[in-house]
Design an enzyme around this catalytic site. Structure first.
Site, PDB file in Angstrom:
ATOM      1  N   GLU A   1       0.833  -1.193   0.000  1.00 49.69           N
ATOM      2  CA  GLU A   1       0.000   0.000   0.000  1.00 49.69           C
ATOM      3  C   GLU A   1       0.870   1.246   0.000  1.00 49.69           C
ATOM      4  OE1 GLU A   1      -2.612  -0.459   3.412  1.00 49.69           O
ATOM      5  OE2 GLU A   1      -2.736  -2.615   3.077  1.00 49.69           O
TER       6      GLU A   1
ATOM      7  N   GLU B   1      -9.908   5.672   2.885  1.00 45.32           N
ATOM      8  CA  GLU B   1     -10.316   4.885   4.052  1.00 45.32           C
ATOM      9  C   GLU B   1     -10.300   5.793   5.277  1.00 45.32           C
ATOM     10  OE1 GLU B   1      -7.780   1.518   4.841  1.00 45.32           O
ATOM     11  OE2 GLU B   1      -8.574   1.223   6.855  1.00 45.32           O
TER      12      GLU B   1
END
Ligand SMILES: *[C@@H]1O[C@H](CO)[C@@H](O)[C@H](O)[C@H]1NC(C)=O
Ligand SMILES: *[C@@H]1O[C@H](CO)[C@@H](O)[C@H](O)[C@H]1NC(C)=O
Length: 418
Positions: free
Chosen positions: A223, A333
Site C-alpha cells: 500500500e 479509508e
C-alpha cells in the site's frame, strides 16, 4: 481477653490493608513502568539508526540521514547478505503525464509538490532520509509492539460486500477496484488534501492497494499513498506513507520503515514526512503520482513517487505476491469510531462528495494497472465500492486526458449519515 486481642489484631490488620494494597500495587506498577521504559528504549534503538546528518523540519520532525546500508531493512535475517539494488532492473512502459498540476483554469504546470523538511536541508548521497521516531510516538500506541502497525481487518472487502455491508473495526472506504486478473502493479495520480480528523484514534487516508490472498487469513498487501493519522504521527499533517503485510495485518508488516522489510534507495523522499503544498477547496490542486510494480527479473516490488525511485519490497517478504496480484484498489479509508454514538465527522479526501467535481472533490486520475506483459494498461472492469454512500461516496468516469478516473470522499456525519 484472647478473643478481644484477636479482634484488635484483625482491626489493626484491616487498618493496615489500604497501605499494603498501595504498597503492592505501587511497587508492581513501578516495575512494569520501568519494564515499559526499557522496552520503549530498545524499540527506539532498533528504529532510529545512526545518522550521518540530522535535519530539523519546520513541522517538528527530525529527519535522520542514515547510510543506505544501515537502514532498518537490514536487520532482517534474510537480508544479511543482500546486495542492494539502487535501480530497478525493469520499469513498465507507457508512463506519461508525470507530476503535473491542474489549476482552476485547467492549465497544467509542473508540480511544486515536495516534503516540508526539504526547506531545511538535503540528505547526502548514499544516505536515505528517515523520520526519527520519538518516545512519545511509541507511547501513543496501545503497546510497543503495535506501534507502526495497522489493525487487523482494515481492508475494504468488496467481494463480500453483499454479505456484510459494514466492515470491521468501523473502517469505511470509498474506492475503485479491479479483480480477477494477474496484475503486476498499479499506478495513479491523486490530489492531496488535509481532511479533518474528529478523534485521535481515527485516521483518514488515500492510497492504492496491491492485493492477493484471503482477506482474514493470509492477505498479502502493498500500500502507498497519503494519510492524516494523529495516533501514528502526533499531529494532523498530511504525510506520505507505505504499508505492507503478508498475513492480513497479523504478525508481519508495518508503515514506512517502522520494521524491517522495505529497502529504500532514494535520498530525497522520506516515508512518513509531511507533504506540501495541499489542495484547497475551489483553489489550487496539488497531486502526487504513485507507481508500484514488480520487477520481473528480480521479483522485487518497486515504488516510484513522482519521478523518484523510492525503493522496493524484496519478494521474499510475500507468499502470494511472490507471483502476481489478484486485486488492485484505489481510494480512501477512514476509521469511524462513532464518538458520541454517532457517525464520525472525520472527512475522507477533501471532505466533499464526488458530485462536486474538480477542485472541490478528491480524485484519482490516470489509473493504470501493470498487465501480464508488464505494460501499463487500463484498469478493465473498474468497479466502485463504498459501505455507506451517504457518508463517503465514489463516482467513476473515463475519457479525456484523465483516462480512467474517479472522484471520491465525503464529510462523514451529515443529515443523511447520522
Ligand atoms: C550469508 O553469507 C554467509 C557467508 O557466505 C553464509 O554463511 C550465510 O549462510 C549467509 N546468510 C544468509 C541468510 O544467506
Ligand atoms: C488535530 O485536529 C483535531 C480536531 O480536528 C484537534 O482537536 C487537535 O487538537 C489537532 N491536533 C493537533 C496536534 O493539532
Amino acid at each position: 481477653m484472647a478473643a478481644c486481642g484477636g479482634v484488635s489484631r484483625s482491626r489493626r490488620f484491616l487498618g493496615l490493608l489500604p497501605f499494603l494494597i498501595w504498597a503492592v500495587v505501587g511497587v508492581s506498577s513501578g516495575a512494569s513502568a520501568s519494564r515499559q521504559r526499557s522496552e520503549v528504549w530498545r524499540h527506539l534503538k532498533r528504529l532510529n539508526k545512526r545518522a550521518v546528518k540530522s535535519i530539523q523540519s519546520p513541522d517538528g520532525d527530525i529527519i535522520d540521514c542514515v547510510h543506505v546500508s544501515h537502514q532498518p531493512a537490514f536487520d532482517h535475517p534474510f537480508l544479511k547478505n543482500h546486495t542492494i539494488q539502487m535501480m530497478p532492473a525493469f520499469h513498465p512502459e507507457g508512463l506519461y503525464d508525470q507530476n503535473k498540476v491542474r489549476t482552476n483554469s485547467g492549465q497544467k504546470k509542473n508540480s511544486a509538490i515536495t516534503q516540508m523538511w526539504h526547506l531545511k536541508g538535503r540528505c547526502p548521497k548514499n544516505t536515505i532520509p528517515i523520520r526519527r521516531t520519538k518516545r512519545k510516538d511509541i507511547l501513543r500506541a496501545s503497546a510497543v509492539k503495535k506501534y507502526g502497525r495497522k489493525k487487523h481487518g482494515s481492508i475494504p472487502k468488496p467481494i463480500s460486500a453483499g454479505l456484510d455491508m459494514f466492515s470491521e473495526n468501523g473502517h469505511q472506504h470509498a474506492i475503485g477496484y479491479v479483480e480477477g486478473g494477474r496484475y503486476y502493479g498499479a499506478k495513479a495520480t491523486m490530489n492531496v488534501w488535509n481532511p479533518r480528523i474528529q478523534q485521535l484514534n481515527e485516521f483518514s487516508l488515500s492510497q492504492l492497494w496491491v492485493l492477493r490472498g484471503a482477506f482474514d487469513v493470509d492477505l498479502n498487501s502493498i500500500e502507498a499513498g497519503w494519510q492524516v493519522s494523529p495516533d501514528l504521527y502526533g499531529d494532523n499533517n498530511t504525510r506520505l506513507f507505505t504499508y505492507w503485510t503478508s498475513d492480513a495485518y497479523q504478525a508481519t508488516g508495518c508503515y514506512n520503515l517502522l520494521c524491517s522489510g522495505f529497502i529504500q534507495v532514494n535520498n530525497r523522499i522520506a516515508m512518513g514526512a509531511s507533504i506540501s503544498p495541499i489542495s484547497s477547496y475551489s483553489g489550487s490542486q496539488f497531486d502526487i503520482t504513485i507507481l508500484v510494480w514488480k520487477d520481473p527479473k528480480e521479483g522485487n516490488w518497486w515504488m516510484q513517487f513522482g519521478d523518484a525511485y523510492v525503493g522496493y519490497w524484496p519478494s521474499f517478504l510475500f507468499s502470494f505476491l511472490g507471483d502476481s496480484a489478484y486485486m488492485i484498489q484505489w481510494g480512501g479509508e477512514v476509521v469511524n469510531s462513532e464518538p458520541d454514538g454517532q457517525h464520525t465527522s472525520t472527512e475522507m479526501g477533501s471532505g466533499h462528495f464526488p458530485q462536486e467535481g474538480f477542485s472541490k472533490a478528491s480524485y484519482f486520475r490516470n489509473i493504470h494497472i501493470v498487465d501480464e506483459s508488464n505494460r501499463l494498461g487500463a484498469p478493465e472492469g473498474l468497479q466502485p465500492f463504498t459501505e455507506q454512500s451517504n457518508c463517503y461516496n465514489v463516482q467513476i468516469g473515463d475519457g479525456g486526458d484523465w483516462g480512467n478516473y474517479f472522484y471520491y470522499g465525503g464529510p462523514g456525519r451529515n443529515e443523511n449519515c447520522p
